[in-house]
Design a protein around this motif. Structure first.
Motif, PDB file in Angstrom:
ATOM      1  N   ARG B  32       0.624  -1.562  -0.113  1.00 12.11           N
ATOM      2  CA  ARG B  32       0.285   0.192   0.001  1.00 12.11           C
ATOM      3  C   ARG B  32       0.817   1.294  -0.138  1.00 12.11           C
ATOM      4  NH1 ARG B  32      -4.406  -1.552   4.107  1.00 12.11           N
ATOM      5  NH2 ARG B  32      -2.950   0.091   5.950  1.00 12.11           N
ATOM      6  N   VAL B  33       1.962   1.493   1.150  1.00 11.40           N
ATOM      7  CA  VAL B  33       2.629   2.255   0.979  1.00 11.40           C
ATOM      8  C   VAL B  33       3.142   2.520  -0.735  1.00 11.40           C
ATOM      9  CG1 VAL B  33       5.174   3.596   1.745  1.00 11.40           C
ATOM     10  CG2 VAL B  33       3.143   2.085   3.295  1.00 11.40           C
ATOM     11  N   ALA B  36       1.275   4.217  -2.788  1.00 12.55           N
ATOM     12  CA  ALA B  36       0.942   5.814  -2.209  1.00 12.55           C
ATOM     13  C   ALA B  36       2.041   6.382  -2.875  1.00 12.55           C
ATOM     14  CB  ALA B  36       0.812   5.405  -1.223  1.00 12.55           C
ATOM     15  N   VAL B  37       3.134   5.778  -2.446  1.00  5.87           N
ATOM     16  CA  VAL B  37       4.385   6.884  -2.992  1.00  5.87           C
ATOM     17  C   VAL B  37       4.697   6.971  -4.698  1.00  5.87           C
ATOM     18  CG1 VAL B  37       6.878   6.632  -2.242  1.00  5.87           C
ATOM     19  CG2 VAL B  37       5.390   6.290  -0.428  1.00  5.87           C
ATOM     20  N   MET B  39       2.436   7.050  -6.564  1.00  4.57           N
ATOM     21  CA  MET B  39       1.569   7.849  -7.364  1.00  4.57           C
ATOM     22  C   MET B  39       0.972   9.710  -6.842  1.00  4.57           C
ATOM     23  SD  MET B  39      -0.749   6.247  -8.136  1.00  4.57           S
ATOM     24  CE  MET B  39      -2.539   7.121  -8.508  1.00  4.57           C
ATOM     25  N   ARG B  40       2.524   9.482  -5.728  1.00  2.00           N
ATOM     26  CA  ARG B  40       2.429  10.671  -5.299  1.00  2.00           C
ATOM     27  C   ARG B  40       4.018  11.031  -6.369  1.00  2.00           C
ATOM     28  NH1 ARG B  40       3.203  12.474   0.012  1.00  2.00           N
ATOM     29  NH2 ARG B  40       4.614  14.428   0.096  1.00  2.00           N
ATOM     30  N   ARG B  43       3.535  12.983  -9.408  1.00  2.39           N
ATOM     31  CA  ARG B  43       3.295  13.828  -9.872  1.00  2.39           C
ATOM     32  C   ARG B  43       4.480  15.172  -9.453  1.00  2.39           C
ATOM     33  NH1 ARG B  43       0.200  15.811 -11.471  1.00  2.39           N
ATOM     34  NH2 ARG B  43      -1.256  17.323 -10.027  1.00  2.39           N
ATOM     35  N   THR B  44       5.762  14.504  -8.613  1.00  3.25           N
ATOM     36  CA  THR B  44       6.467  15.804  -8.473  1.00  3.25           C
ATOM     37  C   THR B  44       7.949  15.411  -9.433  1.00  3.25           C
ATOM     38  OG1 THR B  44       6.912  14.227  -6.216  1.00  3.25           O
ATOM     39  CG2 THR B  44       5.365  16.059  -5.779  1.00  3.25           C
ATOM     40  N   LEU B 115       7.908  12.567   4.854  1.00  2.00           N
ATOM     41  CA  LEU B 115       6.463  10.638   4.611  1.00  2.00           C
ATOM     42  C   LEU B 115       7.014  10.052   5.712  1.00  2.00           C
ATOM     43  CD1 LEU B 115       7.253  10.106   0.950  1.00  2.00           C
ATOM     44  CD2 LEU B 115       5.314  11.202   1.923  1.00  2.00           C
ATOM     45  N   LEU B 116       8.095  10.258   6.579  1.00  2.00           N
ATOM     46  CA  LEU B 116       9.304   9.852   7.235  1.00  2.00           C
ATOM     47  C   LEU B 116       8.121   9.197   9.033  1.00  2.00           C
ATOM     48  CD1 LEU B 116      12.689   9.224   6.170  1.00  2.00           C
ATOM     49  CD2 LEU B 116      10.844   7.285   5.626  1.00  2.00           C
ATOM     50  N   GLN B 120       4.224   4.043   9.191  1.00  2.00           N
ATOM     51  CA  GLN B 120       4.414   2.868   8.248  1.00  2.00           C
ATOM     52  C   GLN B 120       5.543   3.506   7.262  1.00  2.00           C
ATOM     53  OE1 GLN B 120       2.317   4.975   8.801  1.00  2.00           O
ATOM     54  NE2 GLN B 120      -0.105   4.580   7.670  1.00  2.00           N
ATOM     55  N   VAL B 121       6.264   4.420   6.699  1.00  2.00           N
ATOM     56  CA  VAL B 121       6.931   4.619   5.868  1.00  2.00           C
ATOM     57  C   VAL B 121       8.032   4.530   6.228  1.00  2.00           C
ATOM     58  CG1 VAL B 121       7.229   6.220   4.039  1.00  2.00           C
ATOM     59  CG2 VAL B 121       4.353   6.244   4.719  1.00  2.00           C
ATOM     60  N   MET B 122       8.571   3.470   5.424  1.00  2.00           N
ATOM     61  CA  MET B 122      10.088   3.037   5.450  1.00  2.00           C
ATOM     62  C   MET B 122      10.798   3.162   4.535  1.00  2.00           C
ATOM     63  SD  MET B 122      10.067   1.433   8.423  1.00  2.00           S
ATOM     64  CE  MET B 122      10.988   1.184   9.507  1.00  2.00           C
TER      65      MET B 122
END
Lengths: 219, 285
Positions: B32-33, B36-37, B39-40, B43-44, B115-116, B120-122
Motif C-alpha cells: 500500500r505504501v 501511495a508513494v 502515485m505521489r 506527480r513530483t 513522509l517518514l 508505516q513509511v520506511m
C-alpha cells in the motif's frame, strides 16, 4: 494495556558534539480510556518520546508494545509535500492507511473549512490552514490514540472549539496523547500526565500532581 | 468510516503461523505504501509542470542527436553493423536510466523526510517506489524511441528485438543491477551527505566509459582490460548483443554485474538497517 514502554533509551550521535542521550531508561504504561499530557521544557525530549511512541522512530534500547492504532505525530512540523495540493496529500494519507478517499475528503472538506484551497499546493497555505488540514485528516481516519505535539492550539478559537467537541464526542473510542510546556494546555484535554525532565519520564495519576512536580523541577 | 486496526508487532516466534500472518500483514502495508508513494512521486518527479514527462524523451533525444551528429560529421559508421541510431539508443536509454536511478536514490530519503513522519513509511519503500517509477518511465521512453525511429527515419523495429528472451534476461539483469546500486546510493547519501555531489561529478565519466559510442568488442585488449572493471559496460554490451541482430559479443560477463549489484544491495541494506536501529540519521540529515 494500550502502549507500554520498557526500559526505553534513546541516544543520538552527532559529529560535532558526540553522543547525546535524550531519553534515559523510561518505563511507562499508557492505558486505554485515559488521555495523557506530557509536560516538559523545550528540548527535554518530548518530541523524541512521541516519535518513539507512535513508531516513527525506534528506541536505541528497550521495547515499545502497543495494541491500539496510533495516529502519526500531529503538530507544527508538516508531513505534507508542499508542492502537492491538499487533496493530493489527502489521497496519499488515505492510501497508506487504507481509508476510503471519498469518505475522508467529504469529512475533511466539512471539518477543515479551507474551502477551495484544498485544490491548491500546500505551499500556498498559511500555517493555520496546514494544521487544520492535518487535524481534519487525522480525525477522518479513525485512530484510537491521537498523538499531538505541542498542544492543540491550532487555528482560531472556533476551530479549537470544534476539535474539542469532536474529541468529546469520541471520548469512548479515542484517547489523546498531548505534549506541552504549559500545564494549562494539558488540563483541558487530559486526565493524567507525565513530566519529562533531563531525559527521564515520571508519570502521575492526575494533572495537578504532574503540574506541581513540573513546577518544582523547572524552577 | 473504516476504523484503523491496531498494530501488534514482534510477539510471534519466527516461522510460526502467527509469524507468517504478521509478515503477510506487513507486506500488505508495504504494498500500500509503495503504491501511495508511486502515485505521489509521479506527480513530483519532474516538478509540477504537465510537460514534465516529456523530459524523459527530450533528454535522451538530445544526446542521441548530438552523438549521431558527431558520428556523421566524422563519417564513421556504427560499429555493430546496424543503423547508427539503433547503436546509440541501445546505449543511451539504459545508461540514462541507470544514472538517473542512482541520482534518484541519492536524494530519495533526504527529499522525503516529511513522509517518514508516517510510521508505516520506511526509506526502502520510497526507494522501491522510485525505482519502479523509473523502470516504467524508461520502458515507455524506449518504446517511443523504437516507434519514433520507425516512423521518422524508417528504422525497422526488428533492429531492436533480435533475441527477445535474451533481451528480457539482459534487461532484468540491468534492472536488478540498477536496483542494487540505487539502494547503495541512497544509503551512502544518508551517511555521507557529500555523496550526492560526488555522484554528480563521477557519473559523467562513468557514463561515457560505459559504451555509449563504442563496444567492448572493438577495443584493443589492453584498453578493454580496464573498461571491463565497469559493470555497466558489461550490461550495455549484453543488451546490444541481445537486441541487435548484426551484433554478437562474447567479451562481456553476465555474472560480474549481477555480483556487483548483489554486493551493492547487501551493503545498502546493512547500512539502512543500522541507521534504522541506531536512529543516528536525524542528526546527519
Amino acid at each position: 494495556m494500550t502502549i507500554e514502554l520498557r526500559n526505553v533509551s534513546k541516544t543520538y550521535r552527532s559529529r560535532r558534539s558526540g553522543r547525546k542521550t535524550v531519553l534515559h531508561d523510561i518505563n511507562a504504561i499508557f492505558e486505554r480510556g485515559h488521555s495523557y499530557g506530557i509536560l516538559g521544557v523545550n528540548g527535554a525530549g518530548k518530541s523524541t518520546l512521541l516519535r518513539i511512541l507512535c513508531g516513527a522512530e525506534r528506541p536505541t534500547f528497550g521495547e515499545v508494545r502497543r495494541d491500539v492504532s496510533i495516529s502519526w505525530r500531529l503538530g507544527f512540523a508538516s508531513s505534507f509535500n508542499s508542492s502537492l495540493t491538499g487533496m493530493e496529500n489527502l489521497r496519499f494519507v488515505c492510501r497508506i492507511y487504507n481509508a476510503d478517499i471519498k469518505e475522508v475528503s467529504d469529512f475533511v472538506e466539512d471539518f477543515a473549512e479551507i474551502g477551495n484551497a484544498i485544490h491548491e499546493p500546500v505551499r500556498t497555505y498559511s500555517s493555520g490552514m496546514q494544521s487544520r488540514l492535518a487535524f481534519a485528516l487525522s480525525m477522518a481516519i479513525r485512530f484510537q490514540v491521537y498523538v499531538i505535539d505541542e498542544s492543540l492550539a491550532v487555528g482560531d478559537f472556533k476551530f479549537q472549539e470544534k476539535c474539542k467537541a469532536e474529541f468529546a464526542k469520541r471520548r469512548e473510542e479515542a484517547d489523546i496523547l498531548l505534549t506541552s510546556h504549559m500545564p494549562n494546555a494539558i488540563k483541558e484535554y487530559c486526565d493524567r500526565a507525565g513530566v519529562v525532565h533531563k531525559g527521564r519520564l515520571e508519570m502521575f495519576d492526575s494533572v495537578e500532581e504532574a503540574t506541581e512536580h513540573y513546577e518544582r523541577v523547572t524552577r | 468510516m473504516a476504523k484503523q486496526l491496531p498494530t501488534r508487532t514482534g510477539d510471534a516466534l519466527p516461522f510460526s503461523a502467527d509469524w507468517f500472518a504478521e509478515l503477510w500483514r506487513c507486506l500488505i502495508v508495504m504494498g500500500r505504501v509503495i503504491f501511495a508513494v508511486i502515485m505521489r512521486e509521479s506527480r513530483t518527479r519532474y516538478g509540477n509542470s504537465n510537460i514534465g514527462y516529456a523530459w524523459a524523451i527530450i533528454d535522451p533525444l538530445m544526446l542521441l542527436i548530438v552523438f549521431v551528429g558527431i558520428f556523421s560529421i566524422l563519417g564513421r559508421s556504427s560499429p555493430v553493423g546496424s543503423p547508427v541510431s539503433v547503436f546509440f539508443v541501445t546505449g543511451i536509454v539504459p545508461l540514462l536510466f541507470w544514472r538517473g536511478a542512482v541520482a534518484q536514490g541519492a536524494n530519495a530519503v533526504g527529499a522525503s523526510l516529511g513522509l517518514l513522519t508516517y510510521p508505516q513509511v520506511m526509506p526502502a519503500d520510497i526507494i522501491i517506489a522510485r525505482f519502479l517509477l523509473e523502470c516504467a518511465t524508461t520502458a515507455v521512453a524506449f518504446l517511443i524511441f523504437v516507434l519514433g525511429l520507425y516512423l521518422v527515419v524508417d528504422v525497422s523495429p526488428s533492429w531492436f528485438f533480435d533475441d527477445p528472451s535474451q533481451l528480457l534476461l539482459a534487461m532484468l539483469a540491468f534492472f536488478y543491477f540498477t536496483f542494487g546500486t540505487m539502494f547503495l546510493s541512497s544509503s551512502l547519501a544518508r551517511i555521507l551527505p557529500v555523496w550526492t555531489n560526488f555522484w554528480g561529478y563521477m557519473s559523467r565519466p562513468i557514463f561515457l566509459l560505459s559504451g555509449i559510442f563504442f563496444t567492448l568488442e572493438q577495443m584493443p585488449e589492453s584498453v578493454r582490460y580496464y573498461l571491463l572493471f565497469n559493470p555497466v559496460a558489461h550490461l550495455v554490451e549484453w543488451i546490444r548483443s541481445a537486441a541487435i541482430p548484426t551484433f554478437e559479443s562474447d567479451v562481456y560477463s553476465p555474472l560480474y554485474p549481477l555480483a556487483f549489484g548483489t554486493v551493492s544491495l547487501i551493503i545498502g541494506l546493512v547500512i539502512d538497517r543500522m541507521l534504522l536501529l541506531t536512529g543516528d540519521e536525524e542528526i546527519v540529515s
